[in-house]
Write a protein that holds these residues in place. Structure first.
Motif, mmCIF file in Angstrom:
data_model
loop_
_atom_site.group_PDB
_atom_site.id
_atom_site.type_symbol
_atom_site.label_atom_id
_atom_site.label_comp_id
_atom_site.label_asym_id
_atom_site.label_seq_id
_atom_site.Cartn_x
_atom_site.Cartn_y
_atom_site.Cartn_z
ATOM 1 N N ALA A 59 0.819 -1.213 0.000
ATOM 2 C CA ALA A 59 0.000 0.000 0.000
ATOM 3 C C ALA A 59 0.854 1.265 0.000
ATOM 4 O O ALA A 59 0.498 2.259 -0.638
ATOM 5 N N ALA A 60 1.990 1.250 0.680
ATOM 6 C CA ALA A 60 2.866 2.433 0.719
ATOM 7 C C ALA A 60 3.425 2.727 -0.670
ATOM 8 O O ALA A 60 3.485 3.889 -1.095
ATOM 9 N N ALA A 61 3.828 1.693 -1.391
ATOM 10 C CA ALA A 61 4.342 1.882 -2.752
ATOM 11 C C ALA A 61 3.236 2.381 -3.676
ATOM 12 O O ALA A 61 3.477 3.229 -4.550
ATOM 13 N N LEU A 62 2.032 1.870 -3.461
ATOM 14 C CA LEU A 62 0.902 2.330 -4.265
ATOM 15 C C LEU A 62 0.599 3.804 -3.995
ATOM 16 O O LEU A 62 0.244 4.554 -4.910
ATOM 17 N N LEU A 63 0.742 4.231 -2.730
ATOM 18 C CA LEU A 63 0.539 5.647 -2.388
ATOM 19 C C LEU A 63 1.546 6.539 -3.105
ATOM 20 O O LEU A 63 1.198 7.618 -3.594
ATOM 21 N N VAL A 64 2.799 6.084 -3.177
ATOM 22 C CA VAL A 64 3.832 6.844 -3.889
ATOM 23 C C VAL A 64 3.468 6.936 -5.371
ATOM 24 O O VAL A 64 3.559 8.009 -5.985
ATOM 25 N N GLU A 65 3.047 5.828 -5.950
ATOM 26 C CA GLU A 65 2.639 5.810 -7.360
ATOM 27 C C GLU A 65 1.427 6.713 -7.584
ATOM 28 O O GLU A 65 1.357 7.451 -8.573
ATOM 29 N N ALA A 66 0.482 6.693 -6.646
ATOM 30 C CA ALA A 66 -0.702 7.537 -6.757
ATOM 31 C C ALA A 66 -0.322 9.009 -6.697
ATOM 32 O O ALA A 66 -0.862 9.835 -7.449
ATOM 33 N N GLU A 67 0.605 9.373 -5.824
ATOM 34 C CA GLU A 67 1.051 10.766 -5.716
ATOM 35 C C GLU A 67 1.679 11.224 -7.030
ATOM 36 O O GLU A 67 1.423 12.342 -7.499
ATOM 37 N N HIS A 68 2.462 10.376 -7.634
ATOM 38 C CA HIS A 68 3.075 10.705 -8.934
ATOM 39 C C HIS A 68 1.991 10.876 -10.006
ATOM 40 O O HIS A 68 2.018 11.844 -10.775
ATOM 41 N N THR A 69 1.048 9.975 -10.030
ATOM 42 C CA THR A 69 -0.045 10.031 -11.013
ATOM 43 C C THR A 69 -0.880 11.294 -10.816
ATOM 44 O O THR A 69 -1.241 11.963 -11.790
ATOM 45 N N LEU A 70 -1.183 11.631 -9.577
ATOM 46 C CA LEU A 70 -1.973 12.838 -9.293
ATOM 47 C C LEU A 70 -1.203 14.110 -9.662
ATOM 48 O O LEU A 70 -1.797 15.091 -10.102
ATOM 49 N N GLY A 71 0.109 14.088 -9.502
ATOM 50 C CA GLY A 71 0.935 15.222 -9.935
ATOM 51 C C GLY A 71 0.859 15.416 -11.443
ATOM 52 O O GLY A 71 0.736 16.544 -11.931
ATOM 53 N N GLU A 72 0.940 14.309 -12.183
ATOM 54 C CA GLU A 72 0.800 14.363 -13.648
ATOM 55 C C GLU A 72 -0.583 14.886 -14.029
ATOM 56 O O GLU A 72 -0.713 15.714 -14.939
ATOM 57 N N LEU A 73 -1.599 14.399 -13.336
ATOM 58 C CA LEU A 73 -2.974 14.816 -13.612
ATOM 59 C C LEU A 73 -3.142 16.316 -13.385
ATOM 60 O O LEU A 73 -3.715 17.022 -14.219
ATOM 61 N N GLU A 74 -2.624 16.808 -12.286
ATOM 62 C CA GLU A 74 -2.738 18.247 -12.006
ATOM 63 C C GLU A 74 -2.038 19.073 -13.078
ATOM 64 O O GLU A 74 -2.572 20.088 -13.544
ATOM 65 N N SER A 75 -0.863 18.649 -13.485
ATOM 66 C CA SER A 75 -0.132 19.369 -14.523
ATOM 67 C C SER A 75 -0.910 19.394 -15.835
ATOM 68 O O SER A 75 -1.021 20.444 -16.489
ATOM 69 N N LEU A 76 -1.478 18.261 -16.213
ATOM 70 C CA LEU A 76 -2.278 18.196 -17.444
ATOM 71 C C LEU A 76 -3.506 19.093 -17.351
ATOM 72 O O LEU A 76 -3.828 19.809 -18.306
ATOM 73 N N ILE A 77 -4.197 19.058 -16.224
ATOM 74 C CA ILE A 77 -5.396 19.881 -16.048
ATOM 75 C C ILE A 77 -5.043 21.363 -16.172
ATOM 76 O O ILE A 77 -5.746 22.123 -16.845
ATOM 77 N N ARG A 78 -3.944 21.777 -15.544
ATOM 78 C CA ARG A 78 -3.523 23.177 -15.624
ATOM 79 C C ARG A 78 -3.234 23.579 -17.072
ATOM 80 O O ARG A 78 -3.672 24.633 -17.527
ATOM 81 N N ARG A 79 -2.486 22.752 -17.768
ATOM 82 C CA ARG A 79 -2.120 23.065 -19.157
ATOM 83 C C ARG A 79 -3.345 23.071 -20.067
ATOM 84 O O ARG A 79 -3.478 23.930 -20.938
ATOM 85 N N ILE A 80 -4.240 22.123 -19.858
ATOM 86 C CA ILE A 80 -5.471 22.063 -20.660
ATOM 87 C C ILE A 80 -6.315 23.311 -20.412
ATOM 88 O O ILE A 80 -6.812 23.936 -21.354
ATOM 89 N N ASN A 81 -6.476 23.674 -19.151
ATOM 90 C CA ASN A 81 -7.271 24.864 -18.824
ATOM 91 C C ASN A 81 -6.658 26.129 -19.415
ATOM 92 O O ASN A 81 -7.373 26.985 -19.939
ATOM 93 N N ARG A 82 -5.320 26.255 -19.329
ATOM 94 C CA ARG A 82 -4.648 27.414 -19.930
ATOM 95 C C ARG A 82 -4.875 27.450 -21.429
ATOM 96 O O ARG A 82 -5.149 28.506 -22.009
ATOM 97 N N THR A 83 -4.766 26.310 -22.074
ATOM 98 C CA THR A 83 -4.949 26.226 -23.525
ATOM 99 C C THR A 83 -6.385 26.568 -23.899
ATOM 100 O O THR A 83 -6.626 27.334 -24.846
ATOM 101 N N ASN A 84 -7.348 26.021 -23.171
ATOM 102 C CA ASN A 84 -8.761 26.307 -23.450
ATOM 103 C C ASN A 84 -9.067 27.795 -23.315
ATOM 104 O O ASN A 84 -9.817 28.353 -24.112
ATOM 105 N N ALA A 85 -8.482 28.435 -22.304
ATOM 106 C CA ALA A 85 -8.750 29.852 -22.068
ATOM 107 C C ALA A 85 -8.087 30.745 -23.117
ATOM 108 O O ALA A 85 -8.578 31.834 -23.402
ATOM 109 N N ALA A 86 -6.990 30.274 -23.717
ATOM 110 C CA ALA A 86 -6.254 31.085 -24.686
ATOM 111 C C ALA A 86 -6.682 30.837 -26.132
ATOM 112 O O ALA A 86 -6.337 31.619 -27.018
#
Length: 154
Positions: free
Chosen positions: A40-67
């Protein structure tokens, strides 16, 4: 990378994060003397990495949509228009169905029973729903076209 590719990656990251959440919950506890199916601890680390990627994509998508300019507004405006058109279409279709008596399975009217009368013009509502569906298709087509034409911003 095109916006459409980023949207696919965002959906994949969101799915992966949800799967990790379920796997973490399943492995967070186990019986004494047994070992959990996964770490479970390793899965939490993997989840944190995945959520970081998700946040970055959401930010970039939102910036692109607004521009991105799209027919008198931005792509964000077009997305809002599509969402509201979907809601309007669903509402008008639901009203027409209710006025037409659809969804009343097993309903039988005998001469001695009260007659049901529609308070809404079903034909007009069906026409309105058709117009909303056409407008929705047009906006959706515009959005899809832009998704494949526009490059994702940093």
């Amino acid at each position: 990378m095109k916006l459409a590719e980023a949207l696919a990656l965002r959906a994949d990251a969101a799915r992966r994060a949800e799967q990790l959440r379920v796997r973490i919950a399943a492995s967070a506890r186990h019986q004494e003397g047994e070992s959990p199916a996964e770490d479970a601890a390793a899965l939490l680390v993997e989840a944190e990495h995945t959520l970081g990627e998700l946040e970055s994509l959401i930010r970039r998508i939102n910036r692109t949509n607004a521009a991105t300019v799209a027919e008198g507004g931005t792509l964000t405006d077009a997305l809002a228009r599509r969402d509201v058109l979907r809601l309007r279409h669903r509402m008008v279709t639901s009203a027409a169905d209710a006025a037409a008596g659809e969804g009343q399975r097993g309903f039988r009217q005998l001469r001695s029973e009260l007659k049901m009368i529609s308070t809404l013009p079903v034909a007009d509502l069906r026409g309105q729903a058709d117009d909303l569906a056409r407008r929705l298709r047009e906006v959706d087509t515009l959005i899809q076209r832009l998704n494949w034409e526009v490059d994702l911003l940093d």
